[in-house]
Design an enzyme around this catalytic site. Structure first.
Site, PDB file in Angstrom:
ATOM      1  N   ALA A  12       0.810  -1.227   0.000  1.00  0.00           N
ATOM      2  CA  ALA A  12       0.000   0.000   0.000  1.00  0.00           C
ATOM      3  C   ALA A  12       0.843   1.278   0.000  1.00  0.00           C
ATOM      4  O   ALA A  12       0.712   2.127  -0.900  1.00  0.00           O
ATOM      5  CB  ALA A  12      -0.930  -0.017   1.206  1.00  0.00           C
ATOM      6  N   SER A  42       1.256  -5.120  -4.142  1.00  0.00           N
ATOM      7  CA  SER A  42       0.035  -4.324  -4.211  1.00  0.00           C
ATOM      8  C   SER A  42      -1.207  -5.178  -3.957  1.00  0.00           C
ATOM      9  O   SER A  42      -2.010  -5.418  -4.848  1.00  0.00           O
ATOM     10  CB  SER A  42      -0.043  -3.657  -5.595  1.00  0.00           C
ATOM     11  N   CYS A  46      -6.367  -6.428   3.924  1.00  0.00           N
ATOM     12  CA  CYS A  46      -7.651  -6.215   4.602  1.00  0.00           C
ATOM     13  C   CYS A  46      -8.703  -7.212   4.127  1.00  0.00           C
ATOM     14  O   CYS A  46      -9.664  -7.504   4.842  1.00  0.00           O
ATOM     15  CB  CYS A  46      -8.145  -4.793   4.351  1.00  0.00           C
ATOM     16  N   VAL A  83      15.550  -6.038   0.353  1.00  0.00           N
ATOM     17  CA  VAL A  83      16.620  -5.078   0.653  1.00  0.00           C
ATOM     18  C   VAL A  83      17.202  -5.463   2.009  1.00  0.00           C
ATOM     19  O   VAL A  83      16.476  -5.554   3.004  1.00  0.00           O
ATOM     20  CB  VAL A  83      16.083  -3.633   0.652  1.00  0.00           C
ATOM     21  N   ASP A 286       2.749   1.371   7.686  1.00  0.00           N
ATOM     22  CA  ASP A 286       2.795   0.724   9.003  1.00  0.00           C
ATOM     23  C   ASP A 286       4.141   0.873   9.713  1.00  0.00           C
ATOM     24  O   ASP A 286       4.209   0.799  10.936  1.00  0.00           O
ATOM     25  CB  ASP A 286       2.519  -0.784   8.860  1.00  0.00           C
ATOM     26  N   ASN A 308      -2.017   4.233   2.675  1.00  0.00           N
ATOM     27  CA  ASN A 308      -2.297   4.755   1.333  1.00  0.00           C
ATOM     28  C   ASN A 308      -2.127   6.272   1.275  1.00  0.00           C
ATOM     29  O   ASN A 308      -1.566   6.808   0.321  1.00  0.00           O
ATOM     30  CB  ASN A 308      -3.713   4.358   0.897  1.00  0.00           C
ATOM     31  N   TYR A 429     -32.387  12.002   5.895  1.00  0.00           N
ATOM     32  CA  TYR A 429     -33.292  11.116   6.651  1.00  0.00           C
ATOM     33  C   TYR A 429     -34.295  10.466   5.720  1.00  0.00           C
ATOM     34  O   TYR A 429     -34.914  11.132   4.885  1.00  0.00           O
ATOM     35  CB  TYR A 429     -34.038  11.922   7.725  1.00  0.00           C
ATOM     36  N   TRP A 437     -33.700  11.922  13.781  1.00  0.00           N
ATOM     37  CA  TRP A 437     -32.460  12.339  14.441  1.00  0.00           C
ATOM     38  C   TRP A 437     -31.476  11.186  14.256  1.00  0.00           C
ATOM     39  O   TRP A 437     -31.522  10.203  14.993  1.00  0.00           O
ATOM     40  CB  TRP A 437     -32.680  12.597  15.932  1.00  0.00           C
ATOM     41  N   ARG A 445     -26.625  16.094  20.476  1.00  0.00           N
ATOM     42  CA  ARG A 445     -27.696  16.484  21.416  1.00  0.00           C
ATOM     43  C   ARG A 445     -27.416  15.995  22.827  1.00  0.00           C
ATOM     44  O   ARG A 445     -27.558  16.730  23.806  1.00  0.00           O
ATOM     45  CB  ARG A 445     -29.024  15.872  20.957  1.00  0.00           C
TER      46      ARG A 445
HETATM   47  C1  FAD Z   1      -5.865  -9.533   8.079  1.00  0.00           C
HETATM   48  C2  FAD Z   1      -5.710  -8.044   8.000  1.00  0.00           C
HETATM   49  C3  FAD Z   1      -6.826  -7.236   7.881  1.00  0.00           C
HETATM   50  C4  FAD Z   1      -6.687  -5.852   7.817  1.00  0.00           C
HETATM   51  N1  FAD Z   1      -7.807  -5.086   7.715  1.00  0.00           N
HETATM   52  C5  FAD Z   1      -7.692  -3.751   7.641  1.00  0.00           C
HETATM   53  C6  FAD Z   1      -8.846  -2.937   7.496  1.00  0.00           C
HETATM   54  O1  FAD Z   1      -9.973  -3.435   7.416  1.00  0.00           O
HETATM   55  N2  FAD Z   1      -8.680  -1.594   7.448  1.00  0.00           N
HETATM   56  C7  FAD Z   1      -7.441  -1.005   7.505  1.00  0.00           C
HETATM   57  O2  FAD Z   1      -7.341   0.228   7.434  1.00  0.00           O
HETATM   58  N3  FAD Z   1      -6.319  -1.760   7.617  1.00  0.00           N
HETATM   59  C8  FAD Z   1      -6.418  -3.106   7.693  1.00  0.00           C
HETATM   60  N4  FAD Z   1      -5.292  -3.875   7.794  1.00  0.00           N
HETATM   61  C9  FAD Z   1      -3.973  -3.221   7.846  1.00  0.00           C
HETATM   62  C10 FAD Z   1      -3.436  -2.919   6.447  1.00  0.00           C
HETATM   63  O3  FAD Z   1      -3.434  -4.079   5.673  1.00  0.00           O
HETATM   64  C11 FAD Z   1      -2.035  -2.366   6.573  1.00  0.00           C
HETATM   65  O4  FAD Z   1      -2.094  -1.212   7.366  1.00  0.00           O
HETATM   66  C12 FAD Z   1      -1.424  -2.017   5.231  1.00  0.00           C
HETATM   67  O5  FAD Z   1      -1.263  -3.160   4.447  1.00  0.00           O
HETATM   68  C13 FAD Z   1      -0.073  -1.346   5.444  1.00  0.00           C
HETATM   69  O6  FAD Z   1       0.523  -1.122   4.225  1.00  0.00           O
HETATM   70  P1  FAD Z   1       2.101  -0.933   4.151  1.00  0.00           P
HETATM   71  O7  FAD Z   1       2.429  -0.766   2.716  1.00  0.00           O
HETATM   72  O8  FAD Z   1       2.537   0.088   5.112  1.00  0.00           O
HETATM   73  O9  FAD Z   1       2.696  -2.295   4.712  1.00  0.00           O
HETATM   74  P2  FAD Z   1       2.533  -3.820   4.179  1.00  0.00           P
HETATM   75  O10 FAD Z   1       1.202  -4.038   3.592  1.00  0.00           O
HETATM   76  O11 FAD Z   1       2.969  -4.647   5.322  1.00  0.00           O
HETATM   77  O12 FAD Z   1       3.610  -3.865   3.034  1.00  0.00           O
HETATM   78  C14 FAD Z   1       4.983  -3.792   3.298  1.00  0.00           C
HETATM   79  C15 FAD Z   1       5.682  -4.667   2.287  1.00  0.00           C
HETATM   80  O13 FAD Z   1       7.084  -4.521   2.455  1.00  0.00           O
HETATM   81  C16 FAD Z   1       7.700  -5.765   2.220  1.00  0.00           C
HETATM   82  N5  FAD Z   1       9.014  -5.712   2.847  1.00  0.00           N
HETATM   83  C17 FAD Z   1       9.300  -5.623   4.165  1.00  0.00           C
HETATM   84  N6  FAD Z   1      10.627  -5.562   4.354  1.00  0.00           N
HETATM   85  C18 FAD Z   1      11.199  -5.612   3.127  1.00  0.00           C
HETATM   86  C19 FAD Z   1      12.548  -5.589   2.671  1.00  0.00           C
HETATM   87  N7  FAD Z   1      13.559  -5.495   3.521  1.00  0.00           N
HETATM   88  N8  FAD Z   1      12.765  -5.664   1.344  1.00  0.00           N
HETATM   89  C20 FAD Z   1      11.730  -5.755   0.461  1.00  0.00           C
HETATM   90  N9  FAD Z   1      10.436  -5.791   0.847  1.00  0.00           N
HETATM   91  C21 FAD Z   1      10.179  -5.707   2.162  1.00  0.00           C
HETATM   92  C22 FAD Z   1       6.741  -6.760   2.844  1.00  0.00           C
HETATM   93  O14 FAD Z   1       6.915  -8.044   2.306  1.00  0.00           O
HETATM   94  C23 FAD Z   1       5.387  -6.151   2.485  1.00  0.00           C
HETATM   95  O15 FAD Z   1       4.848  -6.681   1.306  1.00  0.00           O
HETATM   96  C24 FAD Z   1      -5.397  -5.265   7.859  1.00  0.00           C
HETATM   97  C25 FAD Z   1      -4.264  -6.073   7.968  1.00  0.00           C
HETATM   98  C26 FAD Z   1      -4.412  -7.447   8.039  1.00  0.00           C
HETATM   99  C27 FAD Z   1      -3.186  -8.305   8.160  1.00  0.00           C
END
Ligand code: FAD
Length: 459
Positions: A12, A42, A46, A83, A286, A308, A429, A437, A445
């Site tokens: 993301a 990509s 979620c 990396v 994250d 995002n 509504y 309401w 309220r």
């Molecule tokens: C089951 C589940 C349900 C979720 N539901 C929700 C929801 O409903 N609503 C919501 O807002 N959020 C939800 N989330 C959280 C959301 O998926 C994450 O916040 C989001 O994916 C974060 O995106 P990101 O790109 O920061 O990290 P990630 O999605 O973790 O992507 C990071 C990427 O970096 C790669 N990476 C890490 N280290 C290295 C390296 N050294 N070299 C190369 N690649 C590397 C990893 O393999 C990974 O693919 C959920 C998460 C899970 C697990």
């Protein structure tokens, strides 16, 4: 020569940064290369619970854009490339190619650190038994779905957070007896006030989930290499399938080793433009720290919404913009069968801890006009600041359509509305969709009643 943008992490945050940088700068001006250590690029983590439940299939439905689609925008993505080191002085990254079995070095002008988070590993015996899985990446979802297809009788979910609750829905929908074990006193305890979380816990129990609160899982027992039960104190809870969903931790080891400052929250420190402490290096998602809009305090939340938005801002800034990330309210929502739970802003406890003179109200409402047959009960807790009369936070529990009302309340919190202004907003509504309401207005309220009349005209 074009500049080069290197992205670590192909989900993301990283790929939002890539696409937004590309929108601002053509390939002749900026080469974009992303390295992703897994097989997936990509994707929607979620959506994983809904792949496990069988509602969404195949797993590829959870992919947002493929490597080939990125290539059409001149964004090169290397899967299975990890990396392993960053040299911020030389402006290079060292990459391990898990496909080709080689290592190489690539230079960068801009580096986006978007490594995400990982599932918290429980330091207990038995986590390697067959039938035990984390629930974080798509491979976890594939593995757990395969187990569900073997028609297990009993599933145990370790972790009472959002993912745990969503996995309970996935298992219930497949007719599996489901136990949810939470270390805290209630489900979603970190996100809601104690008594509201207790209400949520009872409601989830009402769906047929066995919820065990206040339990620390000490070990997983197995026979012939396959899990048979979960050990909590002197109890062994039978299990044919165990999902470990005990939270997530930011992936910051690589950043720390490279000398990037790690913030108080445990995420990579960033300024308001999402620049890290090292020139030319940005962080998003994250793995990065963010700021609470109401308290100004640093925090590290793991939400796709934030990842995002932060990725977009990093991409735009690399493209030459001057975008500021405005912070977060921690707005989050989940559902279990037809029960919806949502929160935004500060809980009452958080507001008090942050020094606000917090006033909180909880009331029951319905999702539609009370006489409408499909109307479902819902509960709202709303928190305001006594001196400014600003709404600070909201929590919602209720039947279908209750939860997304959090967005209207989040808008009110975000825009620093007073409770007096909130109750007069011109919301829509019709009896089949809300009371005259709407509970959003009722929050204003009821809070106004608790605060007493305003001395000034609402703004
Ligand atoms: C089951 C589940 C349900 C979720 N539901 C929700 C929801 O409903 N609503 C919501 O807002 N959020 C939800 N989330 C959280 C959301 O998926 C994450 O916040 C989001 O994916 C974060 O995106 P990101 O790109 O920061 O990290 P990630 O999605 O973790 O992507 C990071 C990427 O970096 C790669 N990476 C890490 N280290 C290295 C390296 N050294 N070299 C190369 N690649 C590397 C990893 O393999 C990974 O693919 C959920 C998460 C899970 C697990």
């Amino acid at each position: 020569m074009p500049e080069r943008l290197v992205i670590i992490g192909g989900d993301a945050a990283g790929m939002s940064a890539a696409t937004n940088a590309r929108r601002s700068r053509p390939a002749a001006d900026l080469e974009i290369v992303a390295f992703e250590r897994s097989d997936w690029v990509s994707f929607s983590a979620c959506g994983e619970p809904y792949y496990v439940s069988g509602d969404v299939s195949p797993i590829e439905a959870l992919l947002v854009r493929s490597v080939e689609e990125f290539a059409k925008s001149s964004i090169t993505v290397h899967k299975r490339h990890e990396v392993i080191a960053i040299d911020t002085a030389a402006r290079t990254v060292t990459v391990r190619d898990h496909l080709g079995g080689r290592e190489f070095t690539v230079g960068y002008d801009h580096l986006v650190y978007a490594t995400g988070a990982s599932a918290r590993r429980l330091p207990i015996e038995g986590v390697d038994l067959l039938g035990v899985h984390e629930m974080h990446v798509l491979d976890d979802a594939l593995a757990v779905r395969r187990l569900v297809e073997q028609r297990p009788r009993r599933a145990v979910i370790v972790g009472g957070g959002f993912v745990g609750v969503e996995m309970a829905e996935a298992f219930l929908a497949n007719g599996i007896e489901t136990t949810l074990i939470a270390a805290g006193d209630a489900l979603l305890a970190g996100a809601f006030d104690v008594e509201f979380a207790a209400r949520i816990t009872e409601a989830v129990r009402g769906l047929g989930v066995r919820v065990e609160t206040g339990h620390r899982v000490e070990c997983l027992h197995g026979e012939a290499g396959r899990v048979t039960s979960v050990g909590c104190g002197d109890r062994a809870i039978p299990a044919d399938l165990v999902v470990l969903a005990a939270g997530t931790v930011p992936n910051v080891a690589l950043a720390r080793a490279a000398g990037l400052r790690i913030g108080e929250s445990g995420g990579v420190w960033v300024d308001d433009h999402l620049r890290t402490s090292v020139s030319g290096v940005w962080a998003a998602g994250d793995c990065a720290e963010t700021t609470h809009r109401l308290t100004g305090l640093p925090l590290n939340l793991h939400l796709g919404t934030i990842a995002n938005k932060q990725g977009r801002i990093v991409g735009l800034n690399i493209g030459g913009a001057d975008e500021v990330f405005p912070g977060v309210l921690g707005t989050a929502i989940t559902k279990c069968i037809d029960l919806e739970m949502a929160r935004s802003g500060l809980t009452e406890a958080e507001a008090r801890d942050a020094g606000f003179d917090a006033v909180a109200v909880t009331f029951e409402a319905t999702t539609a006009a009370g006489y409408w047959p499909a109307a479902r009960p819902m509960w709202v807790k709303a928190v305001a600041d006594r001196s400014t009369r600003r709404i600070l936070g909201a929590q919602i529990l209720g039947g279908a359509t209750a939860g997304k009302r959090i967005d209207a309340l989040a808008m009110a919190i975000w825009n620093e509305m007073t409770v007096d202004a909130l109750l007069n907003v011109d919301l829509s509504y019709t009896p089949t969709l809300s009371g005259v309401w709407d509970p959003v207005l009722t929050a204003g309220r009821v809070l106004q009643s608790a605060l007493g009349p305003s001395a000034t005209r609402p703004r």
